[in-house]
Design a protein around this motif. Structure first.
Motif, mmCIF file in Angstrom:
data_model
loop_
_atom_site.group_PDB
_atom_site.id
_atom_site.type_symbol
_atom_site.label_atom_id
_atom_site.label_comp_id
_atom_site.label_asym_id
_atom_site.label_seq_id
_atom_site.Cartn_x
_atom_site.Cartn_y
_atom_site.Cartn_z
ATOM 1 N N LEU A 130 0.867 -1.295 0.051
ATOM 2 C CA LEU A 130 0.076 0.031 -0.035
ATOM 3 C C LEU A 130 0.924 1.259 -0.022
ATOM 4 C CD1 LEU A 130 -2.970 1.455 0.464
ATOM 5 C CD2 LEU A 130 -2.318 1.165 2.897
ATOM 6 N N GLY A 131 0.659 2.004 -0.903
ATOM 7 C CA GLY A 131 1.472 3.443 -0.837
ATOM 8 C C GLY A 131 1.080 4.621 -1.825
ATOM 9 N N PHE A 132 1.717 5.407 -1.892
ATOM 10 C CA PHE A 132 1.386 6.406 -2.880
ATOM 11 C C PHE A 132 2.610 7.198 -3.423
ATOM 12 C CE2 PHE A 132 1.297 8.941 0.990
ATOM 13 C CZ PHE A 132 2.027 10.128 0.636
ATOM 14 N N LYS A 133 2.650 7.952 -4.403
ATOM 15 C CA LYS A 133 3.654 8.799 -4.814
ATOM 16 C C LYS A 133 3.094 10.172 -5.107
ATOM 17 C CE LYS A 133 5.147 9.126 -8.918
ATOM 18 N NZ LYS A 133 5.809 8.791 -10.421
ATOM 19 N N ALA A 134 3.727 11.087 -4.216
ATOM 20 C CA ALA A 134 3.214 12.511 -4.308
ATOM 21 C C ALA A 134 4.481 13.418 -5.316
ATOM 22 C CB ALA A 134 3.362 13.265 -2.979
ATOM 23 N N ALA A 135 4.004 13.768 -6.522
ATOM 24 C CA ALA A 135 4.986 14.117 -7.680
ATOM 25 C C ALA A 135 4.350 15.361 -8.418
ATOM 26 C CB ALA A 135 5.322 12.909 -8.519
ATOM 27 N N GLY A 136 5.467 15.916 -9.176
ATOM 28 C CA GLY A 136 4.798 16.906 -10.041
ATOM 29 C C GLY A 136 5.886 17.511 -10.742
ATOM 30 N N PHE A 137 5.614 18.778 -11.519
ATOM 31 C CA PHE A 137 6.489 19.489 -12.424
ATOM 32 C C PHE A 137 6.698 21.078 -11.710
ATOM 33 C CE2 PHE A 137 7.824 21.459 -16.122
ATOM 34 C CZ PHE A 137 9.051 20.647 -16.474
ATOM 35 N N TRP A 138 7.720 21.294 -11.460
ATOM 36 C CA TRP A 138 7.821 22.720 -11.053
ATOM 37 C C TRP A 138 8.999 23.540 -11.987
ATOM 38 C CZ3 TRP A 138 6.518 19.153 -8.065
ATOM 39 C CH2 TRP A 138 5.475 19.243 -7.064
ATOM 40 N N PRO A 139 8.599 23.875 -13.083
ATOM 41 C CA PRO A 139 9.520 24.664 -14.018
ATOM 42 C C PRO A 139 10.407 25.678 -13.639
ATOM 43 C CG PRO A 139 7.403 25.238 -14.745
ATOM 44 C CD PRO A 139 7.156 24.206 -13.547
ATOM 45 N N SER A 140 10.272 26.387 -12.365
ATOM 46 C CA SER A 140 10.899 27.241 -12.092
ATOM 47 C C SER A 140 12.184 26.632 -11.455
ATOM 48 C CB SER A 140 10.049 28.418 -10.969
ATOM 49 O OG SER A 140 9.562 27.475 -10.147
ATOM 50 N N ASN A 141 12.153 25.548 -11.084
ATOM 51 C CA ASN A 141 13.417 25.013 -10.220
ATOM 52 C C ASN A 141 14.483 25.097 -11.143
ATOM 53 O OD1 ASN A 141 11.788 24.299 -8.101
ATOM 54 N ND2 ASN A 141 11.858 22.015 -8.578
ATOM 55 N N ARG A 142 14.453 25.109 -12.521
ATOM 56 C CA ARG A 142 15.614 25.051 -13.418
ATOM 57 C C ARG A 142 16.353 26.452 -13.171
ATOM 58 N NH1 ARG A 142 11.823 23.705 -17.709
ATOM 59 N NH2 ARG A 142 12.418 21.478 -18.246
ATOM 60 N N ALA A 143 15.608 27.556 -12.700
ATOM 61 C CA ALA A 143 16.527 28.761 -12.535
ATOM 62 C C ALA A 143 17.121 28.807 -11.233
ATOM 63 C CB ALA A 143 15.389 29.783 -12.625
ATOM 64 N N LEU A 144 16.813 27.820 -10.303
ATOM 65 C CA LEU A 144 17.543 27.436 -9.089
ATOM 66 C C LEU A 144 18.777 26.301 -9.116
ATOM 67 C CD1 LEU A 144 14.393 27.135 -6.781
ATOM 68 C CD2 LEU A 144 15.826 29.480 -7.158
ATOM 69 N N GLY A 145 18.691 25.857 -10.220
ATOM 70 C CA GLY A 145 19.712 24.852 -10.588
ATOM 71 C C GLY A 145 19.486 23.587 -10.126
#
Length: 322
Positions: free
Chosen positions: A68-83
């Protein structure tokens, strides 16, 4: 239970443990479990945020395995500017008898590896025999893993053309594969598609990547980037020409490429792997594997990582009394 513990597995513990054969076996098992409805996939959460990111939750269980479980995930394009990496994911496993968390692990490497393995399995099942010419859109993390598994699954020496964001050569991408194939940047994306047996789309899914007329009879397309409502990589008209295969019908018609043609018939790839459906593929058929990602893939991979860590003593254990 004052001595209860929670296991933490960070990136440095997860990445080295993701061996190719084990990942392929776990992903294959996930597809078969889903086909047999021995594993459940719960409704997907996928929402855009005020920050510009996209946040999602994929969860499920396998009762016979107490998984039993889950994955919490997504996409944050602004992370590129932070390296940083724009894709972010965390996987959690729970004891289904008590609801207690067992393990929290870095999910980025899991997502990358299981998606690459899924694409490889689909290609192995659906691409024409002796396919050797690949066109891949994207040069990021997912493009790399998709190409890695494609080269692993195809039996012939391969010629690869890639389409980068700027349309210019990317030496680092080429260097990662130059010992395994002939690889060059595509001069024209439509010509590259027309000259390929296999087309892989691994982009953020901002819109159609090529013209429908470029796809020749017999082409296999692995589609990775459409994983949210409104996203697409394929041009209009391709799905109507193709035999469509998906990891999950409902998800594909909600957040995958199939959202743009939800009434078309499609076959779950787990049914092929389980042997409940057979495929007779004429060499002129266009095939599409619309991948949206199953929670069961994350869970079967996470399960073997958790077991390995328990046996080897890897990871960090913290007190989690109740």
């Amino acid at each position: 239970m004052p001595d209860a513990q929670l296991l933490l597995l960070n990136r440095d513990a997860v990445e080295p443990a993701l061996q190719g054969e084990q990942v392929l076996a776990a992903v294959r098992e996930a597809f078969v479990l889903h086909s047999q409805r021995a594993g459940r996939v719960f409704p997907v959460v996928r929402e855009k945020l005020h920050t510009g990111g996209v946040f999602g939750i994929k969860s499920g269980d396998v009762a016979s395995q107490d998984l039993l479980g889950f994955k919490a995930a997504g996409f944050w394009p602004s992370n590129r500017a932070l390296g940083g990496e724009p894709h972010q994911a965390t996987v959690a496993l729970f004891d289904p008898h008590t609801g207690r968390p067992l393990c929290i692990m870095d999910g980025n490497a899991i997502t990358t590896a299981r998606t690459g393995a899924a694409g490889g399995l689909g290609l192995q099942l659906l691409a024409r025999p002796k396919s050797s010419r690949i066109c891949i859109f994207g040069t990021g993390v997912q493009a790399r893993v998709q190409l890695h598994y494609a080269l692993r699954m195809l039996s012939e020496p391969c010629k690869v053309q890639y389409v980068s964001i700027a349309g210019k050569p990317e030496p680092a991408f080429e260097a990662a594969f130059q010992d395994r194939c002939s690889i060059n940047v595509a001069r024209d994306r439509n010509e590259a598609v027309a000259d390929s047996d296999v087309v892989i789309t691994a982009t953020p899914g901002a819109g159609p990547l090529f013209d429908a007329e470029a796809v020749r009879p017999g082409t296999h397309l692995t589609c990775v980037g459409a994983d949210t409502a409104g996203k697409r990589e394929l041009p209009e008209g391709i799905l109507e020409r193709a035999r469509i295969f998906v990891d999950d019908q409902e998800q594909a018609r909600t957040i995958g490429e199939c959202q743009w043609a939800p009434d078309l018939p499609c076959t779950e790839i787990g049914d092929l792997l389980a042997g409940t459906v057979s495929i007779n593929r004429p060499l002129t058929d266009v095939t599409v594997f619309d991948m949206t990602g199953l929670a069961l893939q994350d869970l079967t991979v996470a399960r073997f990582l958790y077991k390995q860590a328990i046996e080897s003593g890897a990871g960090t254990r913290i007190a989690w009394p109740w």
